[in-house]
Design an enzyme around this catalytic site. Structure first.
Site: not given
Length: 371
Positions: A138-141, A358
């Site tokens: 998700g957003c952390v990738a 995160m």
């Protein structure tokens, strides 16, 4: 150390104001006659001015199930991926055949063969290129992807590696779902892609090789090269008991967002200790950091980041700017902020910067950079 040679971000062509998107979400997600004041309030408070979407707005009410949305994801992801990688290679002065490893990440669609395999022929990648498709971060990738490129290039210091992020968040919009989580997601998330070219410390790519043999890479004018930062170190942290803070529930209609209101509280609980400890391991404090490259998770998350880290005014200006101009692009967003930092506000040479993101897990990823 790993050097970030170029970052290139791309957006789909359909651009709309937040007000236009809000009106369509009301029609698609709320039953007829429903009071839309909550929707209007959530969209106004997101501090998003415009977003780019992979489909024209009038097509979202016509999406017929997960298969149709995922087929659209695959087609568009390949097109945006070719554009993003091509632009990053041009900026780095490299050719597709210089790529030794490609990592491709997304959390908004699935494909087998993976997106990287589907664009390999279009770009002209070598048949022995190493491929690593990643799903679920998700957003952390975006941050985690740079960290894992760094891990790879430590083992293969003479290689060139590419990270591709493609996120088409609008295709996950759940019709006839007036839940707060779905409405918040519809207020924040947009569509886009980004590519990062990273070189190991001993890389000697044949950068003089022309890209003109690949039609998708032909662009007017010479490449715009600028010295990029090096990756000093990375750190990952998976927070206990937080699996339901953010993510997807996967059902018959595709991806249904899980987005708990506790995200800012999790940031306040853990992030400062993570950042301060990480910096201290390298003889630094937050006062030494000259650039904060932060994922634009949303207003409340950004306020929590600035508050818990005690950041000075303006430290997250480029992140706020990205949120307002294109929304939250999941894993691609922090890469767009990194691109903007390189282009608009590069720190003084030799100074440290910190890249932060995160995402589901719930987790954080920190990347210490030096310009």
């Amino acid at each position: 150390m790993t050097r970030i040679a170029a970052v290139h971000g791309v957006l789909p062509p359909n651009r709309y104001s937040q007000a236009e998107i809000t009106d369509v979400v009301a029609k698609v997600c709320l039953p007829a006659g429903t009071d839309r004041r909550l929707l209007d309030r959530l969209h106004a408070s997101a501090q998003v001015g415009h977003r780019n979407l992979v489909l024209p707005l009038d097509q979202y009410g016509k999406l017929d199930g997960f298969r149709m949305a995922n087929d659209l994801f695959i087609d568009a992801a390949v097109e945006l991926g070719v554009e993003a990688i091509g632009g990053a290679l041009d900026a780095a002065g490299l050719a597709p055949a210089d790529i030794d490893m490609i990592m491709c990440t997304s959390v908004t669609g699935i494909a087998a063969p993976s997106i990287d395999a589907r664009l390999a022929g279009r770009l002209g990648l070598r048949p022995d290129v190493k491929r690593l498709p990643v799903f679920g971060l998700g957003c952390v990738a975006g941050a985690a992807g740079i960290a894992r490129l760094h891990d790879y290039l430590r083992g293969w210091p003479d290689h060139v590696a590419v990270l591709l992020s493609v996120e088409l968040c609008s295709l996950t919009l759940q019709r006839a779902d007036g839940s707060v989580a779905n409405l918040v997601a519809s207020a924040l998330f947009g569509d886009g892609a980004a590519a990062v070219v990273a070189c190991g410390p001993e890389a000697r790519p044949a950068s003089g090789r022309p890209a003109s043999g690949h039609p998708e890479l032909q662009r007017p004018g010479p490449p715009q090269r600028s010295p990029g930062p090096t990756v000093v170190a990375t750190r990952s942290h998976l927070y206990p008991g937080s699996e339901r803070v953010m993510g997807w529930d996967v059902g018959d209609t595709g991806f249904t967002v899980v987005l708990d209101a506790s995200v800012p509280d999790v940031v306040r609980t853990y992030l400062a200790d993570d950042v301060n400890g990480f910096l201290a391991d390298h003889g630094l404090t937050t006062d030494d950091v000259t650039a904060w490259v932060c994922h634009p998770g949303g207003p409340k998350v950004l306020e929590a980041v600035a508050e818990t880290l005690g950041l000075p005014p303006g430290a997250l200006d480029l992140t706020w700017r990205s949120l307002a101009e294109i929304g939250n692009l999941s894993s691609a967003s922090v890469l767009h902020v990194l691109r903007d930092t390189l282009a608009l506000r590069p720190p003084p040479p030799g100074t440290p910067a910190l890249l932060i993101a995160m995402g589901p897990g719930f987790c954080s990823e920190l990347v210490l950079l030096r310009w």
